[in-house]
Design a protein around this motif. Structure first.
Motif, PDB file in Angstrom:
ATOM      1  N   HIS A  97       0.847  -1.190   0.000  1.00  0.00           N
ATOM      2  CA  HIS A  97       0.000   0.000   0.000  1.00  0.00           C
ATOM      3  C   HIS A  97       0.885   1.243   0.000  1.00  0.00           C
ATOM      4  O   HIS A  97       1.868   1.321   0.733  1.00  0.00           O
ATOM      5  CB  HIS A  97      -0.913   0.014   1.224  1.00  0.00           C
ATOM      6  N   PHE A  98       0.522   2.197  -0.852  1.00  0.00           N
ATOM      7  CA  PHE A  98       1.261   3.462  -0.894  1.00  0.00           C
ATOM      8  C   PHE A  98       0.273   4.610  -0.766  1.00  0.00           C
ATOM      9  O   PHE A  98      -0.765   4.629  -1.434  1.00  0.00           O
ATOM     10  CB  PHE A  98       2.049   3.615  -2.200  1.00  0.00           C
ATOM     11  N   LYS A  99       0.619   5.560   0.091  1.00  0.00           N
ATOM     12  CA  LYS A  99      -0.210   6.750   0.284  1.00  0.00           C
ATOM     13  C   LYS A  99       0.652   7.982   0.119  1.00  0.00           C
ATOM     14  O   LYS A  99       1.679   8.132   0.785  1.00  0.00           O
ATOM     15  CB  LYS A  99      -0.858   6.737   1.667  1.00  0.00           C
ATOM     16  N   GLY A 100       0.250   8.854  -0.794  1.00  0.00           N
ATOM     17  CA  GLY A 100       0.992  10.085  -1.024  1.00  0.00           C
ATOM     18  C   GLY A 100       0.943  10.508  -2.475  1.00  0.00           C
ATOM     19  O   GLY A 100       0.793   9.677  -3.379  1.00  0.00           O
ATOM     20  N   GLU A 101       1.029  11.817  -2.699  1.00  0.00           N
ATOM     21  CA  GLU A 101       1.063  12.400  -4.042  1.00  0.00           C
ATOM     22  C   GLU A 101      -0.091  11.905  -4.916  1.00  0.00           C
ATOM     23  O   GLU A 101       0.087  11.515  -6.073  1.00  0.00           O
ATOM     24  CB  GLU A 101       2.415  12.132  -4.709  1.00  0.00           C
ATOM     25  N   GLY A 102      -1.291  11.911  -4.312  1.00  0.00           N
ATOM     26  CA  GLY A 102      -2.491  11.557  -5.060  1.00  0.00           C
ATOM     27  C   GLY A 102      -2.786  10.076  -5.148  1.00  0.00           C
ATOM     28  O   GLY A 102      -3.773   9.671  -5.772  1.00  0.00           O
ATOM     29  N   VAL A 176      -0.095   3.979 -12.035  1.00  0.00           N
ATOM     30  CA  VAL A 176       0.072   5.242 -11.319  1.00  0.00           C
ATOM     31  C   VAL A 176       1.545   5.643 -11.309  1.00  0.00           C
ATOM     32  O   VAL A 176       2.438   4.816 -11.499  1.00  0.00           O
ATOM     33  CB  VAL A 176      -0.464   5.139  -9.874  1.00  0.00           C
ATOM     34  N   LYS A 177       1.763   6.916 -11.079  1.00  0.00           N
ATOM     35  CA  LYS A 177       3.127   7.432 -10.968  1.00  0.00           C
ATOM     36  C   LYS A 177       3.474   7.574  -9.496  1.00  0.00           C
ATOM     37  O   LYS A 177       2.775   8.265  -8.747  1.00  0.00           O
ATOM     38  CB  LYS A 177       3.250   8.781 -11.672  1.00  0.00           C
ATOM     39  N   LEU A 178       4.527   6.916  -9.081  1.00  0.00           N
ATOM     40  CA  LEU A 178       5.004   7.016  -7.711  1.00  0.00           C
ATOM     41  C   LEU A 178       6.210   7.948  -7.651  1.00  0.00           C
ATOM     42  O   LEU A 178       6.898   8.150  -8.660  1.00  0.00           O
ATOM     43  CB  LEU A 178       5.394   5.634  -7.175  1.00  0.00           C
ATOM     44  N   PRO A 179       6.493   8.510  -6.492  1.00  0.00           N
ATOM     45  CA  PRO A 179       7.687   9.356  -6.368  1.00  0.00           C
ATOM     46  C   PRO A 179       8.949   8.587  -6.759  1.00  0.00           C
ATOM     47  O   PRO A 179       9.022   7.362  -6.598  1.00  0.00           O
ATOM     48  CB  PRO A 179       7.703   9.729  -4.886  1.00  0.00           C
ATOM     49  N   GLU A 180       9.927   9.306  -7.258  1.00  0.00           N
ATOM     50  CA  GLU A 180      11.163   8.665  -7.702  1.00  0.00           C
ATOM     51  C   GLU A 180      11.805   7.844  -6.585  1.00  0.00           C
ATOM     52  O   GLU A 180      12.316   6.741  -6.829  1.00  0.00           O
ATOM     53  CB  GLU A 180      12.143   9.723  -8.204  1.00  0.00           C
ATOM     54  N   LYS A 181      11.756   8.357  -5.373  1.00  0.00           N
ATOM     55  CA  LYS A 181      12.355   7.644  -4.241  1.00  0.00           C
ATOM     56  C   LYS A 181      11.678   6.300  -4.017  1.00  0.00           C
ATOM     57  O   LYS A 181      12.342   5.287  -3.751  1.00  0.00           O
ATOM     58  CB  LYS A 181      12.268   8.506  -2.981  1.00  0.00           C
ATOM     59  N   ILE A 196       9.749  -1.424 -14.946  1.00  0.00           N
ATOM     60  CA  ILE A 196       8.789  -1.511 -13.848  1.00  0.00           C
ATOM     61  C   ILE A 196       7.480  -0.824 -14.211  1.00  0.00           C
ATOM     62  O   ILE A 196       7.465   0.165 -14.951  1.00  0.00           O
ATOM     63  CB  ILE A 196       9.391  -0.902 -12.558  1.00  0.00           C
ATOM     64  N   MET A 197       6.391  -1.380 -13.703  1.00  0.00           N
ATOM     65  CA  MET A 197       5.057  -0.787 -13.851  1.00  0.00           C
ATOM     66  C   MET A 197       4.400  -0.772 -12.474  1.00  0.00           C
ATOM     67  O   MET A 197       4.376  -1.793 -11.785  1.00  0.00           O
ATOM     68  CB  MET A 197       4.213  -1.594 -14.847  1.00  0.00           C
TER      69      MET A 197
END
Length: 256
Positions: A97-102, A176-181, A196-197
């Protein structure tokens, strides 16, 4: 490509893992290019004519004939729909799960062992790089075709045999686009040389996917938008059913 032309093949299989991988360098760089409509030309050794001009050459590896069937069917259907036809298999690796930047979803790591078409990457060819394949897998090297898949809507699928019948699971997802980090972290925890996708499956939980999915491979193709992804998924399901394949719609696929 020349063999495909000589024998009238519409899709080709490339076997290297657990086979040619110990004899020759990995072929992933060439594979990623072949799955792209815009690619370097391949010419006939005899006549010098360009083979399959303006077309990708659908292919599969690891003896995954189900992926080959899916790739060819998808390519031809997307051509008929007027959509970009580049499609590829990925490996369904893991997720978190990722939360952040939309983003606030369970995001899967789709990461194939070497190559994906540049048309899928952020920036296209400008966003693509090639790195030496990891020696642990490919002792003789060979280049990957690496990039980060662009945000958008996709149709995913998997053709398989069960109960003596050819079947296909189909669904829709959002890339979705995740932060580079975060992207770099996911690469480090998997294999950083590979494309990667970041995928969010529509209406399917992690446990449901792990319980149902019949392979580590998953086929993906972009649609112009969410509405067209659902429409294309329905059309592909109908076409496969007409071909005698048992179709299973998975997750939230709009039926109208």
């Amino acid at each position: 490509v020349r063999i495909a032309d000589d024998f009238g093949c519409h899709a080709i299989g490339i076997q290297y893992q657990q086979g040619l991988k110990d004899l020759v360098p990995a072929s992933d760089l060439a594979e990623g290019l072949l799955n792209n409509v815009e690619r370097p030309p391949v010419k006939s050794a005899r006549s010098g004519r360009v083979l399959f001009p303006g077309e990708a050459v659908p292919h599969f590896n690891e003896v995954d004939e189900c992926a080959g069937l899916d790739g060819l069917v998808t390519y031809r259907l997307w051509r008929e729909l007027g959509f970009a036809p580049e499609n590829t298999l990925h490996d369904l690796r893991w997720g978190q799960h990722f939360k952040g930047e939309g983003v606030n979803d369970y995001v899967w790591v789709f990461l194939i062992s070497g190559a994906a078409p540049p048309a899928h990457f952020i920036g296209g060819y400008r966003g693509a790089t090639s790195e030496r394949q990891p020696p642990m897998y490919f002792r003789l090297g060979g280049g990957s075709l690496k990039g980060v898949s662009k945000p958008g809507h996709i149709v995913w699928s998997r053709v398989f045999i069960m109960d003596g019948k050819l079947q296909c699971d189909l669904g829709v997802a959002e890339v979705v686009k995740l932060p580079e980090k975060e992207t770099e972290r996911r690469w480090r925890e998997t294999t950083p040389q590979w494309p990667i996708m970041h995928a969010v499956l529509d209406g399917i939980s992690r446990d449901q996917m792990m319980a149902r999915h019949k392979a580590n491979h998953i086929q993906v193709v972009y649609a112009p938008n969410r509405k067209q992804a659902h429409r294309a998924c329905r059309i592909k399901a109908a076409m496969l059913a007409e071909l005698g394949v048992q179709v299973n719609l998975c997750g939230n696929v709009q039926l109208a």
